[in-house]
Write a protein that holds these residues in place. Structure first.
Motif, PDB file in Angstrom:
ATOM      1  N   SER A 193       0.853  -1.198  -0.095  1.00 53.02           N
ATOM      2  CA  SER A 193      -0.205  -0.118   0.203  1.00 53.02           C
ATOM      3  C   SER A 193       0.912   1.196   0.064  1.00 53.02           C
ATOM      4  O   SER A 193       0.414   2.340  -0.605  1.00 53.02           O
ATOM      5  N   VAL A 194       1.996   1.645   0.741  1.00 54.31           N
ATOM      6  CA  VAL A 194       2.787   2.392   1.000  1.00 54.31           C
ATOM      7  C   VAL A 194       3.431   2.535  -0.426  1.00 54.31           C
ATOM      8  O   VAL A 194       3.684   3.915  -1.060  1.00 54.31           O
ATOM      9  N   LEU A 195       3.937   1.571  -1.019  1.00 52.35           N
ATOM     10  CA  LEU A 195       4.648   1.713  -2.349  1.00 52.35           C
ATOM     11  C   LEU A 195       3.763   2.220  -3.466  1.00 52.35           C
ATOM     12  O   LEU A 195       4.239   2.906  -4.102  1.00 52.35           O
ATOM     13  N   ILE A 196       2.475   1.714  -3.556  1.00 55.67           N
ATOM     14  CA  ILE A 196       1.544   2.183  -4.462  1.00 55.67           C
ATOM     15  C   ILE A 196       1.228   3.636  -4.220  1.00 55.67           C
ATOM     16  O   ILE A 196       1.105   4.505  -5.224  1.00 55.67           O
ATOM     17  N   GLY A 197       1.183   3.871  -2.954  1.00 57.94           N
ATOM     18  CA  GLY A 197       0.790   5.333  -2.683  1.00 57.94           C
ATOM     19  C   GLY A 197       2.051   6.302  -3.029  1.00 57.94           C
ATOM     20  O   GLY A 197       1.626   7.561  -3.589  1.00 57.94           O
ATOM     21  N   ILE A 198       3.001   5.922  -2.959  1.00 61.64           N
ATOM     22  CA  ILE A 198       4.542   6.719  -3.190  1.00 61.64           C
ATOM     23  C   ILE A 198       4.515   6.620  -5.086  1.00 61.64           C
ATOM     24  O   ILE A 198       4.692   7.878  -5.467  1.00 61.64           O
ATOM     25  N   ILE A 199       4.274   5.636  -5.560  1.00 63.99           N
ATOM     26  CA  ILE A 199       4.114   5.662  -7.120  1.00 63.99           C
ATOM     27  C   ILE A 199       3.183   6.635  -7.452  1.00 63.99           C
ATOM     28  O   ILE A 199       3.256   7.536  -8.841  1.00 63.99           O
ATOM     29  N   LEU A 200       2.039   6.479  -6.880  1.00 60.49           N
ATOM     30  CA  LEU A 200       0.709   7.317  -7.448  1.00 60.49           C
ATOM     31  C   LEU A 200       1.130   8.891  -7.147  1.00 60.49           C
ATOM     32  O   LEU A 200       0.730   9.836  -8.023  1.00 60.49           O
ATOM     33  N   ILE A 201       1.847   9.209  -5.915  1.00 57.65           N
ATOM     34  CA  ILE A 201       2.206  10.695  -5.699  1.00 57.65           C
ATOM     35  C   ILE A 201       3.178  10.990  -6.666  1.00 57.65           C
ATOM     36  O   ILE A 201       3.255  12.160  -7.345  1.00 57.65           O
ATOM     37  N   VAL A 202       4.172  10.075  -7.136  1.00 55.01           N
ATOM     38  CA  VAL A 202       4.953  10.582  -8.165  1.00 55.01           C
ATOM     39  C   VAL A 202       4.392  10.801  -9.444  1.00 55.01           C
ATOM     40  O   VAL A 202       4.751  11.902 -10.226  1.00 55.01           O
ATOM     41  N   ILE A 203       3.728   9.864 -10.000  1.00 50.13           N
ATOM     42  CA  ILE A 203       2.871  10.229 -10.817  1.00 50.13           C
ATOM     43  C   ILE A 203       2.055  11.523 -11.168  1.00 50.13           C
ATOM     44  O   ILE A 203       1.943  12.228 -12.114  1.00 50.13           O
ATOM     45  N   ALA A 204       1.441  11.672  -9.906  1.00 46.56           N
ATOM     46  CA  ALA A 204       0.640  12.842  -9.599  1.00 46.56           C
ATOM     47  C   ALA A 204       1.806  14.176  -9.936  1.00 46.56           C
ATOM     48  O   ALA A 204       1.474  15.449 -10.717  1.00 46.56           O
ATOM     49  N   PHE A 205       2.759  14.056  -9.426  1.00 49.01           N
ATOM     50  CA  PHE A 205       3.840  15.104  -9.795  1.00 49.01           C
ATOM     51  C   PHE A 205       4.138  15.352 -11.065  1.00 49.01           C
ATOM     52  O   PHE A 205       4.298  16.505 -11.618  1.00 49.01           O
ATOM     53  N   LEU A 206       4.595  14.123 -11.579  1.00 48.94           N
ATOM     54  CA  LEU A 206       4.953  14.341 -13.042  1.00 48.94           C
ATOM     55  C   LEU A 206       4.060  14.828 -13.968  1.00 48.94           C
ATOM     56  O   LEU A 206       4.080  15.733 -15.022  1.00 48.94           O
ATOM     57  N   LEU A 207       2.654  14.474 -13.714  1.00 50.08           N
ATOM     58  CA  LEU A 207       1.528  15.126 -14.543  1.00 50.08           C
ATOM     59  C   LEU A 207       1.170  16.496 -14.183  1.00 50.08           C
ATOM     60  O   LEU A 207       1.302  17.330 -15.319  1.00 50.08           O
ATOM     61  N   ALA A 208       1.595  16.893 -13.086  1.00 47.12           N
ATOM     62  CA  ALA A 208       1.103  18.387 -12.673  1.00 47.12           C
ATOM     63  C   ALA A 208       2.034  19.249 -12.887  1.00 47.12           C
ATOM     64  O   ALA A 208       1.654  20.370 -13.599  1.00 47.12           O
ATOM     65  N   VAL A 209       3.289  18.793 -12.592  1.00 52.38           N
ATOM     66  CA  VAL A 209       4.665  19.865 -12.555  1.00 52.38           C
ATOM     67  C   VAL A 209       4.994  19.821 -13.919  1.00 52.38           C
ATOM     68  O   VAL A 209       5.457  20.704 -14.699  1.00 52.38           O
ATOM     69  N   LYS A 210       5.438  18.685 -14.410  1.00 54.56           N
ATOM     70  CA  LYS A 210       6.223  18.491 -15.511  1.00 54.56           C
ATOM     71  C   LYS A 210       5.314  18.194 -16.753  1.00 54.56           C
ATOM     72  O   LYS A 210       5.957  18.063 -17.972  1.00 54.56           O
ATOM     73  N   LYS A 211       4.142  18.022 -16.664  1.00 49.16           N
ATOM     74  CA  LYS A 211       3.302  17.685 -17.901  1.00 49.16           C
ATOM     75  C   LYS A 211       3.574  16.689 -18.638  1.00 49.16           C
ATOM     76  O   LYS A 211       3.642  16.630 -19.963  1.00 49.16           O
ATOM     77  N   LYS A 212       3.932  15.647 -17.976  1.00 45.22           N
ATOM     78  CA  LYS A 212       4.293  14.337 -18.891  1.00 45.22           C
ATOM     79  C   LYS A 212       3.016  13.583 -19.183  1.00 45.22           C
ATOM     80  O   LYS A 212       2.837  12.429 -18.654  1.00 45.22           O
ATOM     81  N   LEU A 213       2.170  13.657 -20.220  1.00 41.85           N
ATOM     82  CA  LEU A 213       1.035  13.304 -20.373  1.00 41.85           C
ATOM     83  C   LEU A 213       1.366  11.735 -21.088  1.00 41.85           C
ATOM     84  O   LEU A 213       0.223  11.185 -21.013  1.00 41.85           O
ATOM     85  N   HIS A 214       2.552  11.451 -21.427  1.00 39.82           N
ATOM     86  CA  HIS A 214       2.590  10.329 -22.096  1.00 39.82           C
ATOM     87  C   HIS A 214       2.746   9.163 -21.084  1.00 39.82           C
ATOM     88  O   HIS A 214       2.372   7.905 -21.351  1.00 39.82           O
ATOM     89  N   LEU A 215       2.537   9.598 -19.603  1.00 42.59           N
ATOM     90  CA  LEU A 215       2.513   8.546 -18.743  1.00 42.59           C
ATOM     91  C   LEU A 215       1.059   7.829 -18.441  1.00 42.59           C
ATOM     92  O   LEU A 215       0.781   6.786 -17.947  1.00 42.59           O
ATOM     93  N   LEU A 216       0.008   8.641 -19.210  1.00 50.47           N
ATOM     94  CA  LEU A 216      -1.435   7.984 -19.381  1.00 50.47           C
ATOM     95  C   LEU A 216      -1.498   7.214 -20.276  1.00 50.47           C
ATOM     96  O   LEU A 216      -1.335   7.506 -21.594  1.00 50.47           O
ATOM     97  N   ARG A 217      -1.898   6.251 -20.127  1.00 49.66           N
ATOM     98  CA  ARG A 217      -2.075   5.000 -21.000  1.00 49.66           C
ATOM     99  C   ARG A 217      -3.068   5.339 -21.949  1.00 49.66           C
ATOM    100  O   ARG A 217      -4.417   5.708 -21.561  1.00 49.66           O
ATOM    101  N   GLY A 218      -2.973   5.280 -23.349  1.00 45.70           N
ATOM    102  CA  GLY A 218      -3.936   5.605 -24.320  1.00 45.70           C
ATOM    103  C   GLY A 218      -4.228   7.004 -24.566  1.00 45.70           C
ATOM    104  O   GLY A 218      -5.386   7.193 -25.198  1.00 45.70           O
ATOM    105  N   TYR A 219      -3.446   7.998 -24.048  1.00 43.14           N
ATOM    106  CA  TYR A 219      -3.741   9.338 -24.331  1.00 43.14           C
ATOM    107  C   TYR A 219      -3.133   9.579 -25.534  1.00 43.14           C
ATOM    108  O   TYR A 219      -2.516   9.233 -26.183  1.00 43.14           O
ATOM    109  N   ASN A 220      -4.217  10.252 -26.149  1.00 44.51           N
ATOM    110  CA  ASN A 220      -3.990  10.555 -27.849  1.00 44.51           C
ATOM    111  C   ASN A 220      -4.201  12.026 -27.718  1.00 44.51           C
ATOM    112  O   ASN A 220      -5.569  12.786 -27.724  1.00 44.51           O
ATOM    113  N   HIS A 221      -3.286  12.943 -28.084  1.00 45.27           N
ATOM    114  CA  HIS A 221      -3.285  14.706 -27.924  1.00 45.27           C
ATOM    115  C   HIS A 221      -4.358  15.058 -29.165  1.00 45.27           C
ATOM    116  O   HIS A 221      -4.776  16.168 -29.109  1.00 45.27           O
ATOM    117  N   GLN A 222      -4.283  14.463 -30.153  1.00 44.67           N
ATOM    118  CA  GLN A 222      -5.357  14.691 -31.315  1.00 44.67           C
ATOM    119  C   GLN A 222      -6.777  14.619 -30.799  1.00 44.67           C
ATOM    120  O   GLN A 222      -7.446  15.385 -31.490  1.00 44.67           O
TER     121      GLN A 222
END
Length: 99
Positions: A8-37
């Motif tokens: 549970s703690v490891l999954i929580g840490i992974i989710l927080i890191v993904i939240a940071f990468l999405l919100a701050v770094k704008k790494k949308l490629h982390l979202l599976r199936g994301y199509n910018h078009q």
């Protein structure tokens, strides 16, 4: 049942890191199936806000629950996080994706 608490703690840490990468770094490629078009620019920002805030909340809950409550609450919390992510997935596909 210490293993479920560690997971549970490891999954929580992974989710927080993904939240940071999405919100701050704008790494949308982390979202599976994301199509910018298929999304407008305004909807991209909404997507980032919704997914990153939900990941941050779910990650924080997954980290805190094993330290504060018995192990069976941790199992229920993991189920809650899975259901919450499925609800967000359905919401995003129904409202934010341009047809």
């Amino acid at each position: 049942m210490i293993q479920i608490e560690i997971i549970s703690v490891l999954i929580g840490i992974i989710l927080i890191v993904i939240a940071f990468l999405l919100a701050v770094k704008k790494k949308l490629h982390l979202l599976r199936g994301y199509n910018h078009q298929r999304m407008s620019q305004r909807n991209k920002q909404k997507l980032i806000d919704i997914v990153s805030s939900s990941n941050l909340m779910c990650g924080t809950i997954l980290i805190l629950v094993p330290f504060m409550l018995p192990w069976w609450w941790t199992v229920n919390t993991i189920h809650f996080v899975i259901i919450a992510n499925l609800v967000i997935l359905i919401y995003v596909n129904k409202t934010l994706v341009d047809k």
